[in-house]
Design a protein around this motif. Structure first.
Motif, PDB file in Angstrom:
ATOM      1  N   PHE A   1     -19.581 -12.840 -15.391  1.00 62.35           N
ATOM      2  CA  PHE A   1     -21.096 -13.288 -15.634  1.00 62.35           C
ATOM      3  C   PHE A   1     -21.912 -12.326 -14.745  1.00 62.35           C
ATOM      4  O   PHE A   1     -21.539 -12.127 -13.444  1.00 62.35           O
TER       5      PHE A   1
ATOM      6  N   ILE B   1     -20.028 -12.257 -11.074  1.00 70.96           N
ATOM      7  CA  ILE B   1     -19.089 -13.255 -10.832  1.00 70.96           C
ATOM      8  C   ILE B   1     -18.130 -12.830 -11.896  1.00 70.96           C
ATOM      9  O   ILE B   1     -18.246 -12.668 -13.072  1.00 70.96           O
TER      10      ILE B   1
ATOM     11  N   PHE C   1     -21.707 -21.829 -15.638  1.00 71.32           N
ATOM     12  CA  PHE C   1     -22.059 -20.346 -15.380  1.00 71.32           C
ATOM     13  C   PHE C   1     -22.717 -19.584 -16.428  1.00 71.32           C
ATOM     14  O   PHE C   1     -23.486 -18.693 -16.255  1.00 71.32           O
TER      15      PHE C   1
ATOM     16  N   GLU D   1     -17.342 -23.222 -16.607  1.00 75.52           N
ATOM     17  CA  GLU D   1     -17.813 -22.066 -17.745  1.00 75.52           C
ATOM     18  C   GLU D   1     -19.271 -22.351 -18.299  1.00 75.52           C
ATOM     19  O   GLU D   1     -20.096 -21.593 -18.308  1.00 75.52           O
TER      20      GLU D   1
END
Length: 614
Positions: free
Chosen positions: A117, A124, A248, A245
């Motif tokens: 990400f 990340i 993010f 998920e």
């Protein structure tokens, strides 16, 4: 002599539901795009069509049958993966099938899911542990089938392989020289008698950096309190990562699950780090046979495989850009708000990419080609031309109502800026709609003519929710009022400097530099723009930040006199600075008018007609 095509071998596993439809999309996309790069594709299909969760319950199947079919799916797919790896195949694409069989395979082949990400200077890298935990294991039923228990385990050796892989993948993603400060492992480690923490101490000594376990709720608290700083490497169990998920994806402006694919890597020795790409969305059984399943994730996965495993440079970013551009125009399938069928959507995407590739011999989807590699081939741009003989974009920066009162006294006053920028825009727009009768429209190179300058507007959006902690702290220390809030009049463009319908607008969310907006950088890259003319607000803030980023990306810079306003520093000082540091060329409005070939009177008339039409 024609070079021999490279061969890309790809495994293909298909689940029920819309799996066969998406598999056809994948093969068509892979073959058509590979030919552009002289790459030959060999697809190795699995002989079994694997169950979706819904298909397991079709035809009145009982629980025993479901368990048997699940076990057969898992055994078959595990064997398929091992055989592909043994034959030297490095990558598999898979459509969705039932999770229980998948996690049996992931447990046996020690899978991790890799998710990066990225937004601005923040990353990340999330390595999802799919080999251990509640998602793996086996079920045991009570004799009366009124209770079911699930047993799972964690293994120090598997943990160790995952840690080693995570660190190597971080260096691959961020560069060998990037310092990795720590590795965070997000698990409910308090439930395991301190064993996890003892293991972490050993790994810390082995790898020479702090490695610690942290509770999921503590991890979320830290993210909310401090944000994500720099490069953050995380290993997490699926129990946490599955929930995070979606969050993010939203936090990093990376779309939604329906248009995303994921990457799984099998770490077991039998599979030699075989890579598997899958669509994140499910099997969409309810859409089977209707021809409207969303193929975006499949298209993106095909492009990624071509780039990473077929050495087809730039195709991944080009695919992302075209999908995003079409969606903004509502050219998409019904689930994303459009009316396009799967087949029509795929044909549109492939036609765009094929045409884009064929339009210029110099453009081969290389990610930095328009920004770096290509400009290096041009040793001396034609300084006598307004465009320098290069594909040119005009950026009008942040010319918005909330900034009207804050222009520095040494800058041109606001009425002068409005007049000058209006004249600048009028000259370019009029040239785009005016061809003198004595001059052929083909007599000037596309790359060097004013009528091909692309006008782009940059808009600042300053909502507090978009501000980073340092930004909010700066505002508090200096008593700055919030500016350009979404939906307010202050965020509107100053009249009459407003975009026309065919002119792109990019929003910066509490940012100075539009190159920090991924869509903007992709647009500049794919359009092949090599030269930026800058105008707007402020020379010593956003215009300077843009000039600096553009210069470092290999673009040429020009500034129009009388079309830039400053916030704090003398405009002449900043213009001298830009010339010395960025090699910026100063342009006059007269140069623009002469280059346009249109008199001011004719330009005014044409602009009046144009404004009525749009």
């Amino acid at each position: 002599m024609i070079s021999k095509p490279e061969v890309l071998e790809v495994g293909l596993a298909i689940g029920q539901g819309t799996g066969p439809e998406l598999a056809d999309v994948f093969v068509k996309t892979l073959n058509q795009l590979a030919r552009l790069f002289n790459v030959q594709v060999q697809v190795h299909r699995s002989s079994r069509i694997y169950h979706s969760y819904q298909s397991l319950f079709s035809a009145g199947h009982d629980l025993r049958h479901i368990r048997d079919e699940t076990a057969q799916d898992a055994a078959h797919y595990e064997d398929f993966c091992k055989k592909q790896a043994a034959q030297g195949v490095k990558v598999i694409f898979r459509t969705a099938f039932t999770a229980q069989s998948l996690y049996l395979v992931r447990q046996h082949l020690e899978a991790v899911k890799v998710e990066l990400f990225h937004k601005h200077a923040v990353d990340i890298l999330l390595i999802r542990d799919q080999a251990q935990g509640f998602y793996t294991g086996s079920n045991t039923y009570a004799a009366d089938a009124l209770a079911v228990s699930r047993a799972c385990q964690f293994d120090k050796a598997i943990f160790g392989r995952i840690v080693s892989y995570a660190l190597s993948r971080a260096r691959e993603s961020w560069g060998e020289d990037t310092k990795i400060n720590s590795l965070t492992m997000v698990y409910k480690h308090h439930l395991f008698d301190g064993v996890f923490d003892v293991w972490a101490q050993e790994w810390s000594q082995k790898h020479g950096l702090p490695i610690q376990f942290i509770q999921p709720d503590t991890m979320n608290r830290n993210i909310l309190a401090f944000g994500v700083q720099g490069h953050q490497l995380i290993i997490a169990g699926n129990e946490y990562a599955d929930i995070m998920e979606v969050l993010f994806l939203d936090m990093f402006d990376q779309g939604v699950q329906e248009t995303s694919y994921s990457e799984n890597v099998y770490l077991a020795p039998a599979t030699s780090k075989l890579v598997e790409y899958q669509t994140v969305h499910g099997s969409a059984d309810d859409l089977t046979g209707q021809g409207i399943v969303n193929p975006s994730a499949t298209l993106k996965a095909a492009a990624t495989i071509l780039k990473r495993h077929g050495r087809c440079k730039g195709i991944e970013s080009a695919m992302d850009y075209i999908i995003e551009t079409l969606e903004q125009q509502k050219i998409c399938t019904p689930d994303r708000g459009g009316t396009t069928t799967t087949a029509a959507y795929v044909c549109t995407i492939l036609d765009y990419l094929t045409n884009l590739h064929s339009q210029s011999a110099n453009f081969s989807f290389t990610p930095r080609l328009a920004l770096g590699s290509h400009t290096k081939q041009i040793q001396s741009p034609r300084s006598s031309l307004l465009t320098l003989g290069l594909k040119t974009g005009l950026l009008i920066m942040d010319f918005q109502k909330d900034f009207e009162a804050s222009i520095y006294a040494c800058s041109p006053p606001l009425p002068t800026l409005v007049k000058n920028i209006s004249r600048l825009l009028s000259s370019i727009r009029s040239a785009q709609n005016y061809v003198p009768s004595t001059v052929s429209s083909k007599s000037t190179s596309t790359s060097s003519s004013i009528e091909d300058i692309e006008i782009i507007h940059i808009r600042f959006i300053g909502d507090p929710s978009y501000q980073s902690p340092p930004w909010r702290n700066r505002n508090a220390m200096t008593n700055r009022s919030e500016s350009c809030i979404s939906g307010t009049e202050g965020a509107d463009f100053i009249e009459p400097i407003k975009p026309q319908r065919n002119e792109r607008v990019f929003d910066k969310r509490s940012l100075f530099d539009p190159f920090m907006v991924p869509d903007f950088e992709k647009y500049i890259r794919v359009k092949g723009i090599q030269h930026l003319i800058l105008a707007g607000l402020y020379g010593d803030v956003c215009v300077d930040a843009t000039a600096r980023s553009a210069f470092q990306r290999g673009l040429w810079i020009s500034i129009v006199e009388g079309c830039v306003g400053n916030l704090d520093f003398r405009l002449s000082d900043w213009e001298n600075f830009a010339g010395k540091v960025y090699g910026a060329k100063m342009l006059s409005l007269d140069e623009v008018a002469v280059s346009s070939g249109v008199t001011d009177k004719a330009a005014a008339k044409l602009e009046g007609i144009r404004s009525k039409l749009v």
